[in-house]
Design an enzyme around this catalytic site. Structure first.
Site: not given
Length: 244
Positions: A136, A149
């Site tokens: 990501s 995250y």
């Protein structure tokens, strides 16, 4: 018939789209996830649509002790292993609850890294294979809105980079996928900018082409490369005043 594709975390929207793209190209598929019996409807659809073998396998990325047995039980060592395992979690909860944060770390970094590392060993020994890890852009700089995250994905991105560097003199390919916003069930309800938000099928097509062209790192939409370059370049005193 093309080589088999193992899809880890096969229940996600991106993983499903990838299964369809590789199935359409004639690849046999192995769909792996927790509660694998619930994948049978997807498997039946893929078989009927593309006339390729599709099997389902029970897999829990966070149960590290089962990884070797899982790989040993596969019908064959796949030609391609794609890992779509991950959990965004809730930043506010992760700040307060160490167990919630640990779940994000284990699901988005530890489990995916270790299973792909085990596959890399087997691919290197065989002398062929492609590893595809969906990371990501959140891992490119820690931001207040999702730094737990983001930290997990930063670790995963670094792991894939190191693995690629280590295997550079072998036939084994390692691809890092850095999506930005994706319209999935995980982001449903979020107010996402249309120009920056890709559809799962768009992600799948980009991944398929990256494999064909032997790419190393891909952003699903090129604009994210520029956006993240700007964010990474911000001096820390200025960055601390942002609300990202």
């Amino acid at each position: 018939m093309s080589g088999a594709v193992l899809i880890l975390g096969a229940r996600s929207d991106m993983a499903r789209a990838c299964a369809h793209r590789f199935g359409r190209a004639g690849h046999p598929l192995v769909l792996a996830a927790r509660n694998a019996a619930t994948l049978e409807a997807d498997a039946t659809d893929l078989r009927l649509r593309y006339n390729v073998p599709v099997t389902c396998a029970e897999f829990d990325a966070t149960d590290i002790a089962t990884h070797a047995a899982f790989l040993d039980a596969l019908p064959e060592l796949p030609a391609i292993a794609l890992c779509a395992v991950g959990a965004m979690g809730d930043q506010a909860l992760s700040q307060q609850d160490p167990q919630a944060a640990a779940t994000v770390f284990r699901t988005s970094f530890e489990g995916p890294a270790l299973i792909l590392g085990a596959l890399a060993e087997r691919f290197e020994k065989r002398g062929s294979g492609t590893i595809i890890g969906i990371s990501s852009v959140a891992g490119e700089r820690g931001r207040a809105s999702n730094y737990v995250y983001g930290a997990a994905k930063a670790g995963f991105t670094a792991f894939l980079s190191g693995l690629r560097n280590r295997l550079a003199r072998t036939p084994v390919q390692v691809i890092t996928v850095l999506p930005g916003f994706i319209a999935t069930r995980m982001t449903e309800g979020m107010d996402l900018p249309a120009r920056l938000t890709a559809q799962p099928a768009e992600v799948a097509e980009a991944i398929f082409r990256a494999h064909q062209k032997r790419r190393n790192v891909i952003y699903i939409r090129p604009v994210w490369r520029l956006i993240m370059a700007i964010i990474r370049a911000l001096p820390e005193p200025l960055f601390k005043r942002t609300r990202l």
